[in-house]
Design a protein around this motif. Structure first.
Motif, PDB file in Angstrom:
ATOM      1  N   ILE A  79       0.804  -1.226   0.000  1.00 54.78           N
ATOM      2  CA  ILE A  79       0.000   0.000   0.000  1.00 54.78           C
ATOM      3  C   ILE A  79       0.836   1.276   0.000  1.00 54.78           C
ATOM      4  N   VAL A  80       2.153   1.141   0.024  1.00 54.45           N
ATOM      5  CA  VAL A  80       3.029   2.313  -0.051  1.00 54.45           C
ATOM      6  C   VAL A  80       3.193   2.754  -1.513  1.00 54.45           C
ATOM      7  N   GLN A  81       2.916   1.862  -2.442  1.00 59.44           N
ATOM      8  CA  GLN A  81       3.055   2.161  -3.863  1.00 59.44           C
ATOM      9  C   GLN A  81       1.984   3.157  -4.329  1.00 59.44           C
ATOM     10  N   PRO A  82       2.251   3.874  -5.421  1.00 57.20           N
ATOM     11  CA  PRO A  82       1.242   4.785  -5.991  1.00 57.20           C
ATOM     12  C   PRO A  82       0.015   4.012  -6.487  1.00 57.20           C
ATOM     13  N   VAL A  83      -1.095   4.697  -6.595  1.00 53.94           N
ATOM     14  CA  VAL A  83      -2.360   4.079  -6.977  1.00 53.94           C
ATOM     15  C   VAL A  83      -2.245   3.299  -8.287  1.00 53.94           C
ATOM     16  N   LYS A  84      -1.553   3.826  -9.263  1.00 49.79           N
ATOM     17  CA  LYS A  84      -1.433   3.142 -10.562  1.00 49.79           C
ATOM     18  C   LYS A  84      -0.770   1.776 -10.394  1.00 49.79           C
ATOM     19  N   GLU A  85       0.277   1.718  -9.584  1.00 51.11           N
ATOM     20  CA  GLU A  85       0.976   0.448  -9.360  1.00 51.11           C
ATOM     21  C   GLU A  85       0.140  -0.513  -8.524  1.00 51.11           C
ATOM     22  N   ARG A  86      -0.568  -0.005  -7.516  1.00 47.71           N
ATOM     23  CA  ARG A  86      -1.421  -0.877  -6.701  1.00 47.71           C
ATOM     24  C   ARG A  86      -2.517  -1.489  -7.552  1.00 47.71           C
ATOM     25  N   ARG A  87      -3.147  -0.672  -8.378  1.00 46.58           N
ATOM     26  CA  ARG A  87      -4.218  -1.187  -9.233  1.00 46.58           C
ATOM     27  C   ARG A  87      -3.680  -2.195 -10.248  1.00 46.58           C
ATOM     28  N   HIS A  88      -2.503  -1.932 -10.783  1.00 45.78           N
ATOM     29  CA  HIS A  88      -1.885  -2.874 -11.722  1.00 45.78           C
ATOM     30  C   HIS A  88      -1.648  -4.217 -11.027  1.00 45.78           C
ATOM     31  N   THR A  90      -3.168  -5.503  -8.291  1.00 54.20           N
ATOM     32  CA  THR A  90      -4.393  -6.246  -7.980  1.00 54.20           C
ATOM     33  C   THR A  90      -4.973  -6.862  -9.251  1.00 54.20           C
ATOM     34  N   GLN A  91      -4.858  -6.140 -10.361  1.00 59.69           N
ATOM     35  CA  GLN A  91      -5.355  -6.673 -11.636  1.00 59.69           C
ATOM     36  C   GLN A  91      -4.547  -7.898 -12.061  1.00 59.69           C
ATOM     37  N   GLN A  92      -3.221  -7.792 -11.978  1.00 64.45           N
ATOM     38  CA  GLN A  92      -2.352  -8.878 -12.426  1.00 64.45           C
ATOM     39  C   GLN A  92      -2.367 -10.086 -11.500  1.00 64.45           C
ATOM     40  N   THR A  93      -2.413  -9.861 -10.194  1.00 63.59           N
ATOM     41  CA  THR A  93      -2.284 -10.979  -9.265  1.00 63.59           C
ATOM     42  C   THR A  93      -3.602 -11.505  -8.724  1.00 63.59           C
ATOM     43  N   LYS A  94      -4.640 -10.680  -8.706  1.00 60.23           N
ATOM     44  CA  LYS A  94      -5.911 -11.110  -8.120  1.00 60.23           C
ATOM     45  C   LYS A  94      -7.095 -11.009  -9.072  1.00 60.23           C
ATOM     46  N   GLY A  95      -6.875 -10.415 -10.232  1.00 63.53           N
ATOM     47  CA  GLY A  95      -7.928 -10.382 -11.250  1.00 63.53           C
ATOM     48  C   GLY A  95      -8.978  -9.304 -11.084  1.00 63.53           C
ATOM     49  N   PHE A  96      -8.680  -8.241 -10.330  1.00 66.30           N
ATOM     50  CA  PHE A  96      -9.631  -7.137 -10.218  1.00 66.30           C
ATOM     51  C   PHE A  96      -8.875  -5.819 -10.103  1.00 66.30           C
ATOM     52  N   ARG A  97      -9.553  -4.745 -10.462  1.00 65.40           N
ATOM     53  CA  ARG A  97      -9.010  -3.391 -10.336  1.00 65.40           C
ATOM     54  C   ARG A  97      -9.529  -2.813  -9.033  1.00 65.40           C
ATOM     55  N   CYS A  98      -8.623  -2.408  -8.153  1.00 62.18           N
ATOM     56  CA  CYS A  98      -9.041  -1.898  -6.851  1.00 62.18           C
ATOM     57  C   CYS A  98      -9.850  -0.611  -7.009  1.00 62.18           C
ATOM     58  N   GLU A  99     -10.991  -0.575  -6.351  1.00 55.73           N
ATOM     59  CA  GLU A  99     -11.875   0.591  -6.354  1.00 55.73           C
ATOM     60  C   GLU A  99     -12.179   1.028  -4.922  1.00 55.73           C
ATOM     61  N   CYS A 100     -11.225   0.804  -4.012  1.00 57.29           N
ATOM     62  CA  CYS A 100     -11.446   1.201  -2.624  1.00 57.29           C
ATOM     63  C   CYS A 100     -11.469   2.732  -2.526  1.00 57.29           C
ATOM     64  N   PRO A 101     -11.961   3.279  -1.423  1.00 54.58           N
ATOM     65  CA  PRO A 101     -12.041   4.742  -1.288  1.00 54.58           C
ATOM     66  C   PRO A 101     -10.702   5.445  -1.482  1.00 54.58           C
ATOM     67  N   ARG A 102      -9.631   4.848  -1.002  1.00 53.84           N
ATOM     68  CA  ARG A 102      -8.317   5.474  -1.157  1.00 53.84           C
ATOM     69  C   ARG A 102      -7.909   5.551  -2.625  1.00 53.84           C
ATOM     70  N   CYS A 103      -8.091   4.468  -3.368  1.00 54.57           N
ATOM     71  CA  CYS A 103      -7.717   4.473  -4.794  1.00 54.57           C
ATOM     72  C   CYS A 103      -8.554   5.491  -5.577  1.00 54.57           C
ATOM     73  N   LYS A 104      -9.838   5.538  -5.288  1.00 57.00           N
ATOM     74  CA  LYS A 104     -10.698   6.521  -5.963  1.00 57.00           C
ATOM     75  C   LYS A 104     -10.239   7.939  -5.651  1.00 57.00           C
ATOM     76  N   TYR A 105      -9.894   8.198  -4.389  1.00 59.22           N
ATOM     77  CA  TYR A 105      -9.436   9.519  -3.977  1.00 59.22           C
ATOM     78  C   TYR A 105      -8.129   9.890  -4.666  1.00 59.22           C
ATOM     79  N   GLU A 106      -7.166   8.956  -4.670  1.00 59.65           N
ATOM     80  CA  GLU A 106      -5.865   9.237  -5.273  1.00 59.65           C
ATOM     81  C   GLU A 106      -5.943   9.362  -6.786  1.00 59.65           C
ATOM     82  N   GLN A 107      -6.880   8.661  -7.399  1.00 58.49           N
ATOM     83  CA  GLN A 107      -7.040   8.743  -8.857  1.00 58.49           C
ATOM     84  C   GLN A 107      -7.552  10.119  -9.269  1.00 58.49           C
ATOM     85  N   ASN A 108      -8.393  10.722  -8.458  1.00 59.31           N
ATOM     86  CA  ASN A 108      -8.971  12.030  -8.753  1.00 59.31           C
ATOM     87  C   ASN A 108      -8.871  12.935  -7.533  1.00 59.31           C
ATOM     88  N   PRO A 109      -7.642  13.322  -7.158  1.00 62.37           N
ATOM     89  CA  PRO A 109      -7.484  14.172  -5.963  1.00 62.37           C
ATOM     90  C   PRO A 109      -8.011  15.579  -6.214  1.00 62.37           C
TER      91      PRO A 109
END
Length: 134
Positions: A79-88, A90-109
């Motif tokens: 979770i220390v990584q930037p949102v783009k890397e975290r989402r990448h 979760t997509q690559q290793t777990k098969g979903f794009r993270c849409e948690c409140p933090r990722c949404k906030y960081e994507q559109n601050p």
């Protein structure tokens, strides 16, 4: 923010089993373990719990107060990584794009100079974004 099982249900026998194991196991390519109870915890980039392994047992440990009946979440990625890397990840290793409140906030601050918007987080989180986004 759970992943949809729709993709897994469409997989044929062995592929579906491998996908389920890959999604729910903990560890590395060299050694993976399945802890069914811990596997029920969903992902969040602002989790309320973490995993601890002692011997061959994995525990969930709360990282802050959790209200009775609240969802238990853990971080599937660093979770220390930037949102783009975290989402990448979760997509690559777990098969979903993270849409948690933090990722949404960081994507559109909020725009620079604008007073920070309040995050839509569970009531149990008594923190400003700056405290856990650092």
């Amino acid at each position: 923010w759970p992943a949809s099982e729709d993709k897994l249900l469409d997989c044929p026998g062995e592929t579906r089993s491998i996908s389920l194991m890959h999604t729910n196991c903990f560890g590395s390519a060299a050694r993976s373990m399945l802890f069914p109870t811990v596997a029920m915890a969903n992902h969040s980039c602002c989790p309320n719990a973490t995993t601890v392994i002692i011997g061959n047992t994995m525990f969930l440990r709360a990282t802050r107060d959790v209200d009775e009946g609240a969802e238990i979440t853990i971080a599937y990625v660093n979770i220390v990584q930037p949102v783009k890397e975290r989402r990448h990840m979760t997509q690559q290793t777990k098969g979903f794009r993270c849409e948690c409140p933090r990722c949404k906030y960081e994507q559109n601050p909020p725009s620079p100079g604008h007073k920070a918007a309040t995050l839509d987080l569970p009531d149990s989180i008594d923190a400003e974004p700056t405290r856990w986004l650092q």
